[in-house]
Design an enzyme around this catalytic site. Structure first.
Site, PDB file in Angstrom:
ATOM      1  N   CYS A  34     -11.427 -45.158 -30.066  1.00 37.97           N
ATOM      2  CA  CYS A  34     -12.870 -45.365 -29.961  1.00 37.97           C
ATOM      3  C   CYS A  34     -13.642 -44.171 -30.509  1.00 37.97           C
ATOM      4  O   CYS A  34     -14.845 -44.257 -30.715  1.00 37.97           O
ATOM      5  CB  CYS A  34     -13.281 -45.632 -28.514  1.00 37.97           C
ATOM      6  SG  CYS A  34     -12.890 -44.256 -27.415  1.00 37.97           S
ATOM      7  N   ASP A  36     -14.244 -41.394 -29.000  1.00 35.42           N
ATOM      8  CA  ASP A  36     -14.996 -40.662 -27.979  1.00 35.42           C
ATOM      9  C   ASP A  36     -14.329 -39.326 -27.648  1.00 35.42           C
ATOM     10  O   ASP A  36     -13.111 -39.216 -27.655  1.00 35.42           O
ATOM     11  CB  ASP A  36     -15.131 -41.512 -26.713  1.00 35.42           C
ATOM     12  CG  ASP A  36     -16.029 -42.709 -26.959  1.00 35.42           C
ATOM     13  OD1 ASP A  36     -16.689 -42.729 -28.005  1.00 35.42           O
ATOM     14  OD2 ASP A  36     -16.059 -43.614 -26.119  1.00 35.42           O
ATOM     15  N   CYS A  61     -18.761 -43.363 -24.606  1.00 37.76           N
ATOM     16  CA  CYS A  61     -19.341 -44.548 -24.001  1.00 37.76           C
ATOM     17  C   CYS A  61     -19.848 -44.248 -22.590  1.00 37.76           C
ATOM     18  O   CYS A  61     -19.550 -43.187 -22.023  1.00 37.76           O
ATOM     19  CB  CYS A  61     -18.303 -45.661 -23.952  1.00 37.76           C
ATOM     20  SG  CYS A  61     -17.041 -45.342 -22.713  1.00 37.76           S
ATOM     21  N   CYS A 105     -11.121 -45.110 -20.602  1.00 39.81           N
ATOM     22  CA  CYS A 105     -12.189 -44.101 -20.565  1.00 39.81           C
ATOM     23  C   CYS A 105     -11.938 -43.124 -19.414  1.00 39.81           C
ATOM     24  O   CYS A 105     -12.181 -41.926 -19.545  1.00 39.81           O
ATOM     25  CB  CYS A 105     -13.550 -44.763 -20.399  1.00 39.81           C
ATOM     26  SG  CYS A 105     -13.786 -46.218 -21.435  1.00 39.81           S
TER      27      CYS A 105
HETATM   28 FE1  FES Z   1     -13.979 -44.678 -25.664  1.00 38.91          FE
HETATM   29 FE2  FES Z   1     -14.882 -45.406 -23.374  1.00 38.91          FE
HETATM   30  S1  FES Z   1     -14.842 -46.599 -25.150  1.00 38.91           S
HETATM   31  S2  FES Z   1     -13.933 -43.578 -23.866  1.00 38.91           S
END
Ligand code: FES
Length: 147
Positions: A34, A36, A61, A105
């Site tokens: 993702c 992140d 997110c 996450c």
């Molecule tokens: Fe990547 Fe939540 S979608 S940490």
């Protein structure tokens, strides 16, 4: 997708956002899928091994923000050994759960704590029981991307 009130609260009003200057340990982790990124700062008392302060920065997110916020709240005031028990499951339970698609996450929060503890352990030449070298720190992720 239903989020608990606690998740919404920690997303809207995240606790302990920021940096700690001269932190005892800093850990940065990321999720390659993702994209992140989460960075955790710990201020640890060298004698008692109590985590006096904990701050975080998350580029990610809403669930990543909420889990890192809750994770900082959970490790604050704890010893290193107790902080090792703050797993992603513990963070999720404290938030009254996460939708299944968002479980990864919370894993980021656990990994960020571990990465910061690893940094502390390396700097002080100590071994923390049960702690393994963080696998997906961000440098390795970047290396992977170059392949
Ligand atoms: Fe990547 Fe939540 S979608 S940490």
């Amino acid at each position: 997708m239903a989020y608990s009130e606690k998740v919404k609260d920690h997303y809207k009003n995240p606790r302990n956002v920021g940096e700690i200057e001269n932190a005892s340990g800093v850990g940065t982790v990321g999720n390659a899928k993702c994209g992140d990124i989460m960075r955790m700062y710990l201020d640890i008392d060298d004698n008692t091994h109590i985590i006096k302060d904990c701050k975080f920065k998350t580029f990610g997110c809403g669930a990543a923000v909420a889990t890192s916020s809750m994770a900082t709240e959970l490790v604050k005031g704890k010893t290193i050994e107790e902080a090792m028990k703050v797993t992603n499951k513990a963070v999720m339970e404290a938030l009254d759960g996460l939708p299944p698609i968002k479980v990864h996450c919370s894993l980021l929060a656990e990994q960020a704590i571990h990465a910061a503890l690893w940094d502390y352990a390396e700097k002080h030449n100590i071994k923390i029981e049960g702690l393994e070298k963080p696998v997906n720190d961000i440098e390795e992720l970047e290396e992977d991307e170059e392949l």
